[in-house]
Design a protein around this motif. Structure first.
Motif, short mmCIF file in Angstrom:
data_model
loop_
_atom_site.label_atom_id
_atom_site.label_comp_id
_atom_site.label_asym_id
_atom_site.label_seq_id
_atom_site.Cartn_x
_atom_site.Cartn_y
_atom_site.Cartn_z
N ASN A 99 0.85 -1.18 0.00
CA ASN A 99 0.00 0.00 0.00
C ASN A 99 0.89 1.24 0.00
O ASN A 99 2.03 1.19 0.47
CB ASN A 99 -0.89 0.01 1.24
N TYR A 114 -0.69 -2.40 -6.45
CA TYR A 114 -1.58 -1.37 -5.90
C TYR A 114 -1.77 -0.25 -6.91
O TYR A 114 -2.88 0.21 -7.15
CB TYR A 114 -1.02 -0.82 -4.59
N ASN A 118 -5.70 0.19 -8.47
CA ASN A 118 -6.49 1.22 -7.78
C ASN A 118 -6.50 2.50 -8.59
O ASN A 118 -5.47 3.17 -8.73
CB ASN A 118 -5.92 1.47 -6.38
N SER A 121 -4.90 5.62 -7.05
CA SER A 121 -3.60 5.41 -6.42
C SER A 121 -2.70 6.65 -6.42
O SER A 121 -1.89 6.81 -5.53
CB SER A 121 -2.86 4.24 -7.08
#
Length: 124
Positions: A99, A114, A118, A121
């Motif tokens: 993350n 990630y 996402n 992000s």
């Protein structure tokens, strides 16, 4: 391709046949094809999958070799960012699924997975 439209028109006269014209060539994607076959065809745009869409059905491992786990490697990789004289956000994409987090210098570091999965992000 010379006489391309004539060949397609000939195929259209055969019963029980569907014709799909695909390609990334600007000629195939131009309005000329639609004009030529007006009333007997539809234009369907097909877009590539995002990484998230692809990964939702992909059954294998995922494209990552980037690693900055050691202090020496971090220093090497972040050196160039330290020397950029602006106030823009500096983001480092690394291997794995980490993350996002900020290091002591304010650089954002996040895992490749990630970053790709996402859509928000870059807002970290």
């Amino acid at each position: 391709m010379p006489r391309f439209e004539e060949v397609l028109n000939g195929l259209l006269r055969i019963s029980n046949i569907d014709i799909y014209v695909t390609g990334s060539n600007s000629r195939f994607l131009s309005s000329d094809i639609i004009t030529e076959f007006r009333g007997i065809g539809d234009k369907i745009r097909v877009y590539p999958l995002s990484f998230a869409e692809f990964y939702s059905v992909y059954d294998g491992e995922y494209e990552v070799a980037y690693d900055i786990t050691s202090k020496e490697k971090q220093a090497q990789e972040l050196y160039s960012l330290r020397n950029i004289p602006d106030s823009f956000k500096k983001i480092v994409i690394v291997g794995g699924t980490a993350n996002p987090w900020r290091n002591e210098e304010g650089f954002v570091i996040m895992g490749m997975r990630y970053f790709l999965l996402n859509s928000d992000s870059l807002e970290f």
